[in-house]
Scaffold this motif. Structure first.
Motif, PDB file in Angstrom:
ATOM      1  N   SER A  81       5.872 -26.540  37.741  1.00 46.04           N
ATOM      2  CA  SER A  81       4.579 -25.851  37.674  1.00 46.04           C
ATOM      3  C   SER A  81       4.603 -24.634  38.585  1.00 46.04           C
ATOM      4  N   GLU A  82       3.835 -23.637  38.219  1.00 50.76           N
ATOM      5  CA  GLU A  82       3.664 -22.456  39.062  1.00 50.76           C
ATOM      6  C   GLU A  82       2.292 -21.856  38.789  1.00 50.76           C
ATOM      7  N   GLU A  83       1.771 -21.140  39.779  1.00 50.59           N
ATOM      8  CA  GLU A  83       0.462 -20.507  39.639  1.00 50.59           C
ATOM      9  C   GLU A  83       0.590 -19.003  39.828  1.00 50.59           C
ATOM     10  N   GLY A  84      -0.246 -18.272  39.115  1.00 46.88           N
ATOM     11  CA  GLY A  84      -0.219 -16.825  39.231  1.00 46.88           C
ATOM     12  C   GLY A  84      -1.256 -16.203  38.325  1.00 46.88           C
ATOM     13  N   LEU A  85      -1.178 -14.902  38.200  1.00 49.24           N
ATOM     14  CA  LEU A  85      -2.145 -14.148  37.411  1.00 49.24           C
ATOM     15  C   LEU A  85      -1.639 -13.970  35.982  1.00 49.24           C
ATOM     16  N   ALA A  86      -2.489 -14.316  35.027  1.00 49.18           N
ATOM     17  CA  ALA A  86      -2.161 -14.150  33.608  1.00 49.18           C
ATOM     18  C   ALA A  86      -2.985 -13.018  33.024  1.00 49.18           C
ATOM     19  N   SER A  87      -2.390 -12.317  32.077  1.00 45.19           N
ATOM     20  CA  SER A  87      -3.089 -11.292  31.320  1.00 45.19           C
ATOM     21  C   SER A  87      -2.812 -11.559  29.848  1.00 45.19           C
ATOM     22  N   TRP A  88      -3.169 -10.628  28.983  1.00 48.50           N
ATOM     23  CA  TRP A  88      -2.909 -10.843  27.559  1.00 48.50           C
ATOM     24  C   TRP A  88      -2.449  -9.542  26.909  1.00 48.50           C
ATOM     25  N   TYR A  89      -1.791  -9.694  25.748  1.00 55.50           N
ATOM     26  CA  TYR A  89      -1.329  -8.508  25.027  1.00 55.50           C
ATOM     27  C   TYR A  89      -1.499  -8.704  23.529  1.00 55.50           C
ATOM     28  N   GLY A  90      -1.710  -7.605  22.842  1.00 56.63           N
ATOM     29  CA  GLY A  90      -1.880  -7.590  21.389  1.00 56.63           C
ATOM     30  C   GLY A  90      -1.410  -6.245  20.891  1.00 56.63           C
ATOM     31  N   PRO A  91      -2.315  -5.405  20.402  1.00 55.35           N
ATOM     32  CA  PRO A  91      -1.914  -4.037  20.085  1.00 55.35           C
ATOM     33  C   PRO A  91      -1.440  -3.358  21.374  1.00 55.35           C
ATOM     34  N   PRO A  92      -0.391  -2.542  21.373  1.00 56.96           N
ATOM     35  CA  PRO A  92       0.373  -2.078  20.209  1.00 56.96           C
ATOM     36  C   PRO A  92       1.624  -2.927  19.902  1.00 56.96           C
ATOM     37  N   TYR A  93       1.677  -4.159  20.412  1.00 56.11           N
ATOM     38  CA  TYR A  93       2.859  -5.003  20.183  1.00 56.11           C
ATOM     39  C   TYR A  93       2.761  -5.816  18.891  1.00 56.11           C
ATOM     40  N   HIS A  94       1.558  -5.900  18.335  1.00 54.42           N
ATOM     41  CA  HIS A  94       1.347  -6.692  17.124  1.00 54.42           C
ATOM     42  C   HIS A  94       2.243  -6.194  15.983  1.00 54.42           C
ATOM     43  N   ASN A  95       2.908  -7.171  15.318  1.00 54.72           N
ATOM     44  CA  ASN A  95       3.808  -6.889  14.181  1.00 54.72           C
ATOM     45  C   ASN A  95       5.110  -6.203  14.594  1.00 54.72           C
ATOM     46  N   ARG A  96       5.430  -6.194  15.882  1.00 55.45           N
ATOM     47  CA  ARG A  96       6.734  -5.729  16.352  1.00 55.45           C
ATOM     48  C   ARG A  96       7.623  -6.927  16.672  1.00 55.45           C
ATOM     49  N   ASN A 100      12.417 -13.135  21.030  1.00 55.43           N
ATOM     50  CA  ASN A 100      13.119 -14.219  20.327  1.00 55.43           C
ATOM     51  C   ASN A 100      13.601 -13.795  18.942  1.00 55.43           C
ATOM     52  N   GLY A 101      13.397 -12.540  18.583  1.00 56.68           N
ATOM     53  CA  GLY A 101      13.856 -12.037  17.302  1.00 56.68           C
ATOM     54  C   GLY A 101      12.835 -12.142  16.182  1.00 56.68           C
ATOM     55  N   GLN A 102      11.744 -12.832  16.429  1.00 56.92           N
ATOM     56  CA  GLN A 102      10.708 -12.974  15.416  1.00 56.92           C
ATOM     57  C   GLN A 102       9.630 -11.896  15.608  1.00 56.92           C
ATOM     58  N   ILE A 103       8.819 -11.714  14.561  1.00 54.64           N
ATOM     59  CA  ILE A 103       7.741 -10.728  14.630  1.00 54.64           C
ATOM     60  C   ILE A 103       6.583 -11.305  15.444  1.00 54.64           C
ATOM     61  N   PHE A 104       6.141 -10.559  16.423  1.00 52.13           N
ATOM     62  CA  PHE A 104       5.039 -11.004  17.262  1.00 52.13           C
ATOM     63  C   PHE A 104       3.723 -10.919  16.499  1.00 52.13           C
ATOM     64  N   ASP A 105       2.992 -12.030  16.509  1.00 60.22           N
ATOM     65  CA  ASP A 105       1.678 -12.106  15.871  1.00 60.22           C
ATOM     66  C   ASP A 105       0.644 -12.359  16.967  1.00 60.22           C
ATOM     67  N   GLN A 106      -0.232 -11.406  17.188  1.00 58.29           N
ATOM     68  CA  GLN A 106      -1.226 -11.552  18.248  1.00 58.29           C
ATOM     69  C   GLN A 106      -2.202 -12.695  17.991  1.00 58.29           C
ATOM     70  N   ASN A 107      -2.270 -13.183  16.743  1.00 62.18           N
ATOM     71  CA  ASN A 107      -3.175 -14.272  16.385  1.00 62.18           C
ATOM     72  C   ASN A 107      -2.502 -15.643  16.429  1.00 62.18           C
ATOM     73  N   ALA A 108      -1.246 -15.687  16.849  1.00 63.65           N
ATOM     74  CA  ALA A 108      -0.531 -16.956  17.002  1.00 63.65           C
ATOM     75  C   ALA A 108      -0.622 -17.413  18.457  1.00 63.65           C
ATOM     76  N   MET A 109      -0.388 -18.709  18.663  1.00 64.48           N
ATOM     77  CA  MET A 109      -0.503 -19.275  20.011  1.00 64.48           C
ATOM     78  C   MET A 109       0.845 -19.170  20.717  1.00 64.48           C
ATOM     79  N   THR A 110       1.091 -18.017  21.363  1.00 65.79           N
ATOM     80  CA  THR A 110       2.360 -17.765  22.039  1.00 65.79           C
ATOM     81  C   THR A 110       2.112 -17.125  23.395  1.00 65.79           C
TER      82      THR A 110
END
Length: 258
Positions: A81-96, A100-110
């Motif tokens: 376990s570890e603690e720290g500050l989390a943020s989030w990302y979507g555009p402009p990374y969505h569909n890139r 892991n080689g897969q297409i990033f989907d901002q609406n998936a749980m990753t």
């Protein structure tokens, strides 16, 4: 109404007295007692506060994520376990393409993490709200100093991170495809540079300084980056390089590639 109530007992008593007198042939007055008054009207009783039933407790916030992963987390203990500050990302990374080689989907749980093995199973808990989400690490980041984790937009909404933008979280690791502390393929990533010339200048400098390393310059959604891969992608050497670098622009990050 008050007068009628007072005359009622006397009206009842008089016929009874006359009936009794007629039977005996003598005048005899018999007094029949008036009926008792109705019971007084009282206010309804109230339950003392100490005897009142406690309010039902608020339901616990459910953990969201893939059903099989949520069940695994619920029945196993975390590996670390570890603690720290989390943020989030979507555009402009969505569909890139993600790390892991897969297409990033901002609406998936990753989620994105710089050093956990890709496809690691983690539970992220918002320490302020108690909301939690179970996700897989599919990408690398965040490349911002002082931040531990980047959640996809959907994961951030489930964990209560999306609206405030950042939140302090606990990251519990439950599964990893390879050991956390040993092995792995490592590099140092420097950026983001707003100026491409600065990135190229740093690349050329690092090529001379670390002649056995693979140094490349590339453009990402947020700017220009330089990546240094030491010979054999050695973690110890990558750590040394990251510690030595003091770029004029951007920051140096130790990153696991696998």
């Amino acid at each position: 109404m008050i007068r009628c109530r007072r005359l009622l007992p006397a009206m009842i008593a008089l016929p009874l007295a006359l009936a009794i007198a007629g039977c005996s042939g003598k005048t005899k007055v018999v007094y029949v007692p008036a009926p008792p008054p109705p019971p007084p009207i009282t206010a309804p009783t109230r339950t003392p506060p100490s005897e009142a039933k406690p309010a039902a407790a608020a339901p616990a916030i459910a953990t969201t994520g893939d059903n099989a992963d949520v069940e695994f987390v619920a029945t196993h203990a975390p590996l670390s376990s570890e603690e720290g500050l989390a943020s989030w990302y979507g555009p402009p990374y969505h569909n890139r393409k993600a790390a892991n080689g897969q297409i990033f989907d901002q609406n998936a749980m990753t989620a994105a993490h710089r050093t956990l093995p890709l496809n690691s199973l983690i539970k992220v808990t918002n320490l302020q709200t108690g909301q939690s989400v179970v996700v897989r690490v599919t990408d690398r980041g965040p490349f911002v100093q002082g931040r531990l984790l980047d959640l996809s937009m959907a994961s951030a909404k489930a964990a209560g991170v999306w609206r405030p933008g950042t939140a302090k979280v606990r990251v519990d690791v439950y599964q990893t495809p390879s050991p956390i502390a040993e092995g792995g393929r490592w590099c140092v990533q420097v950026g983001a540079f707003k100026n491409e010339d600065e990135a190229i200048k740093l690349r050329d400098h690092l090529l001379h300084k670390y002649h056995t390393a693979n140094v490349i310059e590339f453009t990402g959604p947020t700017g220009h980056w330089v990546r240094i891969r030491p010979q054999a992608d050695d973690k110890k050497k990558a750590f040394e390089i990251a510690s030595e670098l003091t770029p004029v622009e951007g920051n140096a990050y130790l990153v696991r590639l696998d």
